[in-house]
Design a protein around this motif. Structure first.
Motif, PDB file in Angstrom:
ATOM      1  N   MET A  28       0.855  -1.030   0.111  1.00  6.62           N
ATOM      2  CA  MET A  28       0.066  -0.165  -0.055  1.00  6.62           C
ATOM      3  C   MET A  28       0.765   1.264  -0.048  1.00  6.62           C
ATOM      4  N   ASN A  29       1.768   1.245   0.904  1.00  8.23           N
ATOM      5  CA  ASN A  29       2.802   2.429   1.087  1.00  8.23           C
ATOM      6  C   ASN A  29       3.540   2.576  -0.328  1.00  8.23           C
ATOM      7  N   SER A  30       4.039   1.433  -0.919  1.00 11.90           N
ATOM      8  CA  SER A  30       4.673   1.478  -1.998  1.00 11.90           C
ATOM      9  C   SER A  30       3.956   1.952  -3.325  1.00 11.90           C
ATOM     10  N   HIS A  31       2.616   1.656  -3.227  1.00  9.85           N
ATOM     11  CA  HIS A  31       1.700   2.072  -4.405  1.00  9.85           C
ATOM     12  C   HIS A  31       1.628   3.997  -4.075  1.00  9.85           C
ATOM     13  N   LYS A  32       1.512   4.130  -3.170  1.00 10.84           N
ATOM     14  CA  LYS A  32       1.461   5.609  -2.512  1.00 10.84           C
ATOM     15  C   LYS A  32       2.633   6.450  -3.041  1.00 10.84           C
ATOM     16  N   ASN A  33       3.670   5.771  -2.882  1.00 17.28           N
ATOM     17  CA  ASN A  33       4.965   6.430  -3.179  1.00 17.28           C
ATOM     18  C   ASN A  33       5.217   6.465  -4.466  1.00 17.28           C
ATOM     19  N   ARG A  34       4.716   5.463  -5.336  1.00 18.60           N
ATOM     20  CA  ARG A  34       4.797   5.623  -6.890  1.00 18.60           C
ATOM     21  C   ARG A  34       3.872   6.734  -7.214  1.00 18.60           C
ATOM     22  N   SER A  35       2.699   6.748  -6.700  1.00 23.34           N
ATOM     23  CA  SER A  35       1.618   7.616  -6.891  1.00 23.34           C
ATOM     24  C   SER A  35       2.332   9.272  -6.836  1.00 23.34           C
ATOM     25  N   ALA A  36       2.898   9.435  -5.702  1.00 25.13           N
ATOM     26  CA  ALA A  36       3.651  10.635  -5.368  1.00 25.13           C
ATOM     27  C   ALA A  36       4.655  11.079  -6.475  1.00 25.13           C
ATOM     28  N   TRP A  37       5.411   9.951  -6.630  1.00 28.51           N
ATOM     29  CA  TRP A  37       6.740  10.330  -7.756  1.00 28.51           C
ATOM     30  C   TRP A  37       5.942  10.679  -9.070  1.00 28.51           C
ATOM     31  N   MET A  38       4.891  10.052  -9.387  1.00 28.65           N
ATOM     32  CA  MET A  38       4.247  10.465 -10.712  1.00 28.65           C
ATOM     33  C   MET A  38       3.492  11.840 -10.709  1.00 28.65           C
ATOM     34  N   VAL A  39       3.049  12.076  -9.651  1.00 30.48           N
ATOM     35  CA  VAL A  39       2.690  13.513  -9.765  1.00 30.48           C
ATOM     36  C   VAL A  39       3.545  14.614  -9.507  1.00 30.48           C
ATOM     37  N   LEU A  40       4.726  14.252  -8.812  1.00 29.71           N
ATOM     38  CA  LEU A  40       5.883  15.261  -8.600  1.00 29.71           C
ATOM     39  C   LEU A  40       6.198  16.135  -9.791  1.00 29.71           C
ATOM     40  N   PRO A  41       6.165  15.699 -11.119  1.00 31.30           N
ATOM     41  CA  PRO A  41       6.905  16.506 -12.104  1.00 31.30           C
ATOM     42  C   PRO A  41       5.550  17.476 -12.295  1.00 31.30           C
ATOM     43  N   LEU A  42       4.256  17.311 -12.199  1.00 31.93           N
ATOM     44  CA  LEU A  42       3.162  18.160 -12.333  1.00 31.93           C
ATOM     45  C   LEU A  42       3.392  19.390 -11.531  1.00 31.93           C
ATOM     46  N   TYR A  43       3.731  18.934 -10.146  1.00 29.59           N
ATOM     47  CA  TYR A  43       3.862  19.970  -8.880  1.00 29.59           C
ATOM     48  C   TYR A  43       4.985  20.859  -9.289  1.00 29.59           C
ATOM     49  N   ILE A  44       5.954  20.305  -9.696  1.00 31.15           N
ATOM     50  CA  ILE A  44       7.248  21.271 -10.006  1.00 31.15           C
ATOM     51  C   ILE A  44       6.959  21.973 -10.990  1.00 31.15           C
ATOM     52  N   PHE A  45       6.353  21.507 -12.226  1.00 27.70           N
ATOM     53  CA  PHE A  45       6.107  22.384 -13.299  1.00 27.70           C
ATOM     54  C   PHE A  45       5.035  23.656 -13.052  1.00 27.70           C
ATOM     55  N   THR A  46       4.082  23.020 -12.213  1.00 25.73           N
ATOM     56  CA  THR A  46       3.214  24.190 -11.768  1.00 25.73           C
ATOM     57  C   THR A  46       3.773  25.418 -10.677  1.00 25.73           C
ATOM     58  N   VAL A  47       4.666  24.832 -10.003  1.00 21.29           N
ATOM     59  CA  VAL A  47       5.430  25.764  -9.172  1.00 21.29           C
ATOM     60  C   VAL A  47       6.289  26.709  -9.876  1.00 21.29           C
ATOM     61  N   VAL A  48       7.006  26.289 -10.884  1.00 18.97           N
ATOM     62  CA  VAL A  48       8.118  26.807 -11.655  1.00 18.97           C
ATOM     63  C   VAL A  48       7.401  27.839 -12.655  1.00 18.97           C
ATOM     64  N   PHE A  49       6.386  27.319 -13.270  1.00 19.12           N
ATOM     65  CA  PHE A  49       5.880  27.997 -14.572  1.00 19.12           C
ATOM     66  C   PHE A  49       4.368  28.675 -14.352  1.00 19.12           C
ATOM     67  N   VAL A  50       3.833  28.388 -13.291  1.00 22.31           N
ATOM     68  CA  VAL A  50       2.633  29.195 -12.723  1.00 22.31           C
ATOM     69  C   VAL A  50       2.839  30.041 -11.477  1.00 22.31           C
ATOM     70  N   VAL A  51       3.021  29.320 -10.339  1.00 26.67           N
ATOM     71  CA  VAL A  51       3.089  29.953  -9.084  1.00 26.67           C
ATOM     72  C   VAL A  51       4.291  31.137  -9.050  1.00 26.67           C
ATOM     73  N   PHE A  52       5.451  30.618  -9.470  1.00 25.15           N
ATOM     74  CA  PHE A  52       6.691  31.726  -9.389  1.00 25.15           C
ATOM     75  C   PHE A  52       6.357  32.673 -10.307  1.00 25.15           C
ATOM     76  N   PRO A  53       5.793  32.424 -11.424  1.00 18.24           N
ATOM     77  CA  PRO A  53       5.774  33.765 -12.117  1.00 18.24           C
ATOM     78  C   PRO A  53       4.718  34.763 -11.812  1.00 18.24           C
ATOM     79  N   LEU A  54       3.631  34.238 -10.928  1.00 16.22           N
ATOM     80  CA  LEU A  54       2.461  35.177 -10.535  1.00 16.22           C
ATOM     81  C   LEU A  54       3.235  35.867  -9.401  1.00 16.22           C
ATOM     82  N   VAL A  55       3.796  35.073  -8.498  1.00 25.89           N
ATOM     83  CA  VAL A  55       4.154  35.746  -7.131  1.00 25.89           C
ATOM     84  C   VAL A  55       5.121  36.820  -7.848  1.00 25.89           C
ATOM     85  N   TYR A  56       6.073  36.709  -8.686  1.00 25.01           N
ATOM     86  CA  TYR A  56       7.089  37.603  -9.153  1.00 25.01           C
ATOM     87  C   TYR A  56       6.124  38.780  -9.404  1.00 25.01           C
ATOM     88  N   VAL A  57       5.124  38.777 -10.494  1.00 25.49           N
ATOM     89  CA  VAL A  57       4.365  39.665 -10.900  1.00 25.49           C
ATOM     90  C   VAL A  57       3.870  40.512  -9.873  1.00 25.49           C
TER      91      VAL A  57
END
Length: 284
Positions: free
Chosen positions: A1-30
């Motif tokens: 169960m934990n290994s499944h959650k870890n795999r899911s977290a790693w799969m979602v991580l690129p989306l979070y990184i993309f959102t922070v770098v290309f959406v959140v950071f530019p909005l905060v900067y503006v």
């Protein structure tokens, strides 16, 4: 169960990184940049000030904001009048015709919007197709000066943004339970009354989504005003571009962008509240 959650977290991580770098950071900067102090010549310093927001209320800039709001309201009203019936009747078509209608609606997106707007220049100029047809039909005696006018900008806005309204209404009307409309008619309601009391209420979320997708962009699509309006009408988007290129006042441009984001956020909050109210009513 934990290994499944870890795999899911790693799969979602690129989306979070993309959102922070290309959406959140530019909005905060503006947002942070909008409170910076512009230098006399070029650039800015990170010194907190509210002057950028105060500057928006100066007559020359406030007039631009008000003018953009008026244009957005008129454009959105025209898009609703054309787009709502289009999306509503498209949802009532047979499945095969629905697919054909969707294809015809999306075909213009295959061509660059600038090229399509230049096509409207050919249509609306004094020696263009529109004046030629009107003269041949005897409706007018002299060519109309349509190009580089306020109506020309409205036509451009409607043309570019109409598919967003149509698809929003269509997606909402397609899910509509038509038995409610039939029940209203059986109970003695006229077609118009059944539309306003049943159909419009059940498709209101789609209409609101279309308004969000058309109202805010119509304030910022400065290239339409430049091409079809001949720079006679300055929009907020044009003002932002001018401040970033010729004016060299990035903090003021950021303040204008923040105001646009606030307007967008308000519309989205209203839409979410309407969605929540509808869910509560469905549960009841």
């Amino acid at each position: 169960m934990n290994s499944h959650k870890n795999r899911s977290a790693w799969m979602v991580l690129p989306l979070y990184i993309f959102t922070v770098v290309f959406v959140v950071f530019p909005l905060v900067y503006v947002a942070a940049l909008s409170f910076a102090t512009p230098n006399a010549g070029y650039g800015f310093t990170w010194k907190f000030t509210l002057d950028n927001y105060r500057k928006i209320f100066e007559p020359v800039y406030l007039k631009t904001v008000v003018q953009s709001l008026k244009l957005a309201l008129v454009s959105t009203a025209a898009i609703i009048l054309i787009g709502y019936p289009f999306g509503y009747f498209m949802a009532r078509l047979p499945d095969k015709k629905k697919k054909k209608a969707q294809i015809f609606l999306t075909i213009p997106f295959w061509v660059n919007s600038l090229i399509r707007l230049y096509g409207w220049i050919i249509i609306m100029q004094k020696k263009g197709l529109l004046n030629f047809i009107l003269l041949k039909l005897g409706i007018i005696k002299e060519p109309l000066s349509i190009l580089y006018s306020y109506p020309a900008i409205i036509v451009g806005m409607v043309y570019v943004l109409l598919p967003f309204m149509v698809m929003s209404v269509y997606s909402s009307a397609e899910k509509l339970d038509w038995t409610y409309v039939e029940a209203a008619r059986d109970l003695g309601a006229s077609g118009i009354k059944a539309f306003f009391t049943v159909t419009l209420k059940l498709t209101l979320l789609g209409l609101m989504a279309g308004v969000i997708l058309t109202f805010i962009p119509s304030m910022g699509l400065f290239f339409i005003a430049d091409i079809l309006g001949g720079n006679k009408i300055v929009l907020v988007g044009s003002l932002i571009q001018d401040q970033m290129t010729r004016g060299n006042n990035w903090p003021f441009a950021a303040a204008l962008a923040v105001v646009m984001m606030v307007l967008t956020t308000i519309l989205i909050i209203i839409y979410k509240k309407m969605t929540n109210v509808k869910k509560v009513e469905e549960i009841r």
